[in-house]
Write an enzyme that holds these catalytic residues in place. Structure first.
Site, PDB file in Angstrom:
ATOM      1  N   MET A  31       0.795  -1.222   0.000  1.00 48.00           N
ATOM      2  CA  MET A  31       0.000   0.000   0.000  1.00 48.00           C
ATOM      3  C   MET A  31       0.834   1.282   0.000  1.00 48.00           C
ATOM      4  O   MET A  31       0.302   2.378   0.123  1.00 48.00           O
ATOM      5  CB  MET A  31      -0.973   0.017   1.190  1.00 48.00           C
ATOM      6  CG  MET A  31      -1.952  -1.128   1.200  1.00 48.00           C
ATOM      7  SD  MET A  31      -2.874  -1.240  -0.349  1.00 48.00           S
ATOM      8  CE  MET A  31      -3.614  -2.844  -0.151  1.00 48.00           C
ATOM      9  N   CYS A  32       2.147   1.161  -0.137  1.00 50.99           N
ATOM     10  CA  CYS A  32       3.008   2.345  -0.196  1.00 50.99           C
ATOM     11  C   CYS A  32       2.939   2.971  -1.584  1.00 50.99           C
ATOM     12  O   CYS A  32       2.967   2.264  -2.589  1.00 50.99           O
ATOM     13  CB  CYS A  32       4.460   1.979   0.104  1.00 50.99           C
ATOM     14  SG  CYS A  32       4.789   1.746   1.838  1.00 50.99           S
ATOM     15  N   ASP A  60      24.314 -10.339   5.896  1.00 51.58           N
ATOM     16  CA  ASP A  60      24.689 -11.154   4.745  1.00 51.58           C
ATOM     17  C   ASP A  60      26.204 -11.179   4.547  1.00 51.58           C
ATOM     18  O   ASP A  60      26.785 -12.236   4.284  1.00 51.58           O
ATOM     19  CB  ASP A  60      24.017 -10.621   3.479  1.00 51.58           C
ATOM     20  CG  ASP A  60      24.407 -11.425   2.247  1.00 51.58           C
ATOM     21  OD1 ASP A  60      24.230 -12.659   2.264  1.00 51.58           O
ATOM     22  OD2 ASP A  60      24.899 -10.815   1.288  1.00 51.58           O
TER      23      ASP A  60
END
Length: 161
Positions: free
Chosen positions: A77-78, A130
């Site tokens: 919804m951005c 990572d």
């Protein structure tokens, strides 16, 4: 806490993107942060550039910037927005064996950049994980939060720390 209606839910309970068509464009800024804790030896490798994948913090900074720019592709919804500035800082705490990522995102627009700032900080931390996971799988991301936001109809918010 005051009860408010959820803006991404319509009167029938359906998910919706908020209509910002009639909102005035204003200057908006959001700051978000989070931390990653790790073994002292891992933190030392980050600080000295001793990891095989390269410069951890420079790579994490670029990843955070890229993450902010992709927020509307990740969060349904951005709104896609024009970001005018993204700044990511890293604060190393030797005592806590942690790195805090602080992301500041700015725009002039009809909707805020809180999600972009949170995404930037989180992406930067995930990139640190990572790049270091080969030597430390017990790292932990913590405290991801909005610190402050300015602009827009709802005005200013500043977290009490």
């Amino acid at each position: 806490m005051e009860k408010k209606n959820l803006t991404h839910i319509d009167e029938l309970g359906n998910a919706r993107m908020v209509d910002v068509t009639e909102k005035a464009a204003t200057r908006r800024e959001a700051v978000a942060a989070g931390s990653i804790t790790m073994a002292a030896a891992t933190l030392s490798l980050v600080k000295t550039g001793g990891l095989p994948k390269g410069d951890v913090l420079s790579t994490a900074r670029i990843a955070g910037i890229m993450g902010a720019k992709q927020t509307s592709n990740l969060i349904p919804m951005c709104h896609p927005i024009i970001i005018t500035s993204i700044k990511i800082e890293f604060l190393i705490d030797d005592e806590r064996k942690s790195i805090e990522a602080v992301a500041t995102v700015k725009t002039v627009g009809q909707t805020g950049v809180e999600m972009e700032a949170i995404t930037a900080a989180t992406t930067a931390l995930l990139t640190i994980y990572d790049m270091c996971k080969a030597v430390d799988k017990e790292m932990e991301l913590t405290g991801i939060m909005l610190i402050k936001k300015t602009g827009g109809k709802s005005g200013q918010f500043e977290r009490r720390l």
